[in-house]
Design a protein around this motif. Structure first.
Motif, PDB file in Angstrom:
ATOM      1  N   GLN A   4       6.931  22.100  29.612  1.00  0.00           N
ATOM      2  CA  GLN A   4       7.710  21.426  28.567  1.00  0.00           C
ATOM      3  C   GLN A   4       6.907  21.435  27.285  1.00  0.00           C
ATOM      4  N   ALA A   5       7.426  22.140  26.282  1.00  0.00           N
ATOM      5  CA  ALA A   5       6.772  22.179  24.980  1.00  0.00           C
ATOM      6  C   ALA A   5       7.322  21.067  24.099  1.00  0.00           C
ATOM      7  N   SER A   6       6.467  20.526  23.259  1.00  0.00           N
ATOM      8  CA  SER A   6       6.867  19.480  22.323  1.00  0.00           C
ATOM      9  C   SER A   6       5.992  19.547  21.082  1.00  0.00           C
ATOM     10  N   GLY A   7       6.383  18.781  20.063  1.00  0.00           N
ATOM     11  CA  GLY A   7       5.564  18.688  18.866  1.00  0.00           C
ATOM     12  C   GLY A   7       6.091  19.460  17.677  1.00  0.00           C
ATOM     13  N   GLY A   8       7.191  20.165  17.863  1.00  0.00           N
ATOM     14  CA  GLY A   8       7.763  20.899  16.746  1.00  0.00           C
ATOM     15  C   GLY A   8       8.366  19.969  15.706  1.00  0.00           C
ATOM     16  N   GLY A   9       8.761  20.547  14.581  1.00  0.00           N
ATOM     17  CA  GLY A   9       9.367  19.747  13.537  1.00  0.00           C
ATOM     18  C   GLY A   9       9.503  20.536  12.260  1.00  0.00           C
ATOM     19  N   LEU A  10       9.803  19.809  11.196  1.00  0.00           N
ATOM     20  CA  LEU A  10       9.953  20.395   9.870  1.00  0.00           C
ATOM     21  C   LEU A  10       8.721  20.059   9.043  1.00  0.00           C
ATOM     22  N   GLY A  34       0.184  31.144  27.868  1.00  0.00           N
ATOM     23  CA  GLY A  34       0.537  31.834  26.638  1.00  0.00           C
ATOM     24  C   GLY A  34       1.499  31.037  25.781  1.00  0.00           C
ATOM     25  N   TRP A  35       1.449  31.298  24.476  1.00  0.00           N
ATOM     26  CA  TRP A  35       2.417  30.790  23.516  1.00  0.00           C
ATOM     27  C   TRP A  35       3.138  31.990  22.889  1.00  0.00           C
ATOM     28  N   PHE A  36       4.432  31.860  22.808  1.00  0.00           N
ATOM     29  CA  PHE A  36       5.266  32.873  22.175  1.00  0.00           C
ATOM     30  C   PHE A  36       6.189  32.190  21.176  1.00  0.00           C
ATOM     31  N   ARG A  37       6.806  32.971  20.318  1.00  0.00           N
ATOM     32  CA  ARG A  37       7.793  32.412  19.391  1.00  0.00           C
ATOM     33  C   ARG A  37       8.935  33.405  19.174  1.00  0.00           C
ATOM     34  N   GLN A  38      10.062  32.843  18.825  1.00  0.00           N
ATOM     35  CA  GLN A  38      11.221  33.682  18.565  1.00  0.00           C
ATOM     36  C   GLN A  38      11.959  33.156  17.344  1.00  0.00           C
ATOM     37  N   ALA A  39      12.005  33.990  16.317  1.00  0.00           N
ATOM     38  CA  ALA A  39      12.727  33.661  15.093  1.00  0.00           C
ATOM     39  C   ALA A  39      14.171  34.157  15.225  1.00  0.00           C
ATOM     40  N   PRO A  40      15.088  33.589  14.451  1.00  0.00           N
ATOM     41  CA  PRO A  40      16.485  34.024  14.538  1.00  0.00           C
ATOM     42  C   PRO A  40      16.632  35.518  14.301  1.00  0.00           C
ATOM     43  N   TYR A  92       9.159  27.910  19.451  1.00  0.00           N
ATOM     44  CA  TYR A  92       7.888  28.197  20.121  1.00  0.00           C
ATOM     45  C   TYR A  92       7.988  27.844  21.601  1.00  0.00           C
ATOM     46  N   TYR A  93       7.538  28.768  22.419  1.00  0.00           N
ATOM     47  CA  TYR A  93       7.596  28.615  23.866  1.00  0.00           C
ATOM     48  C   TYR A  93       6.199  28.727  24.472  1.00  0.00           C
ATOM     49  N   GLY A 117      11.076  25.430  24.966  1.00  0.00           N
ATOM     50  CA  GLY A 117      10.829  25.726  23.563  1.00  0.00           C
ATOM     51  C   GLY A 117      10.954  24.525  22.653  1.00  0.00           C
ATOM     52  N   THR A 118      10.267  24.608  21.523  1.00  0.00           N
ATOM     53  CA  THR A 118      10.337  23.565  20.511  1.00  0.00           C
ATOM     54  C   THR A 118      10.449  24.235  19.140  1.00  0.00           C
ATOM     55  N   GLN A 119      11.330  23.693  18.305  1.00  0.00           N
ATOM     56  CA  GLN A 119      11.623  24.316  17.012  1.00  0.00           C
ATOM     57  C   GLN A 119      10.560  23.949  15.975  1.00  0.00           C
ATOM     58  N   VAL A 120      10.065  24.966  15.288  1.00  0.00           N
ATOM     59  CA  VAL A 120       9.156  24.771  14.161  1.00  0.00           C
ATOM     60  C   VAL A 120       9.828  25.371  12.930  1.00  0.00           C
ATOM     61  N   THR A 121       9.996  24.563  11.905  1.00  0.00           N
ATOM     62  CA  THR A 121      10.612  25.023  10.673  1.00  0.00           C
ATOM     63  C   THR A 121       9.659  24.743   9.517  1.00  0.00           C
ATOM     64  N   VAL A 122       9.332  25.780   8.770  1.00  0.00           N
ATOM     65  CA  VAL A 122       8.408  25.656   7.646  1.00  0.00           C
ATOM     66  C   VAL A 122       9.181  25.956   6.366  1.00  0.00           C
ATOM     67  N   SER A 123       9.255  24.978   5.499  1.00  0.00           N
ATOM     68  CA  SER A 123       9.983  25.153   4.242  1.00  0.00           C
ATOM     69  C   SER A 123       9.036  25.619   3.146  1.00  0.00           C
ATOM     70  N   SER A 124       9.583  26.399   2.234  1.00  0.00           N
ATOM     71  CA  SER A 124       8.754  26.936   1.140  1.00  0.00           C
ATOM     72  C   SER A 124       8.739  25.996  -0.057  1.00  0.00           C
TER      73      SER A 124
END
Length: 124
Positions: A4-10, A34-40, A92-93, A117-124
């Protein structure tokens, strides 16, 4: 084992997040993780891995910014992400497999246990 992954956010660009991957059902001390990620619209890609002896591996785009670690007593693996960039936005998984070998740590097809998975969103 279940993950179970956690800790993601904006977070804004340049900020930090720390992801956790907590395992249940079995202790993970003898597992490579391992850690992996998948973008849209993109394929799932390798981010980082840590062996049972705590050797770490990273994809080039996160070297110097991300740090993977583990606390076997807590049955948890972490991904500290600093200086985040908008291109780090993804789900992120964490993953593992009983049969992983070190030469295959970056290959997603070699993992057969995945967390949701947990969502990570980075705004510019």
């Amino acid at each position: 084992v279940q993950l179970q992954a956690s800790g993601g956010g904006l977070v804004q660009a340049g900020g930090s997040l720390k992801l956790s991957c907590t395992a249940s059902g079995r202790t993970i001390g003898s597992y490579h993780m391992g850690w992996f990620r998948q973008a849209p619209g993109k394929e799932r890609e390798f981010v980082a891995a840590i062996t049972r002896s705590r050797t770490t591996y990273y994809t080039d785009s996160v070297k110097g910014r991300f740090t993977v670690s583990r606390d076997n007593a807590k049955n948890t693996v972490y991904l500290q992400m600093n200086n985040l960039k908008p291109e780090d936005t993804a789900i992120y998984y964490c993953a593992t497999s009983a049969g992983l070998i070190i030469s295959s740590l970056s290959l997603k097809d070699q993992y057969n246990v995945w967390g949701p998975g947990t969502q990570v969103t980075v705004s510019s």
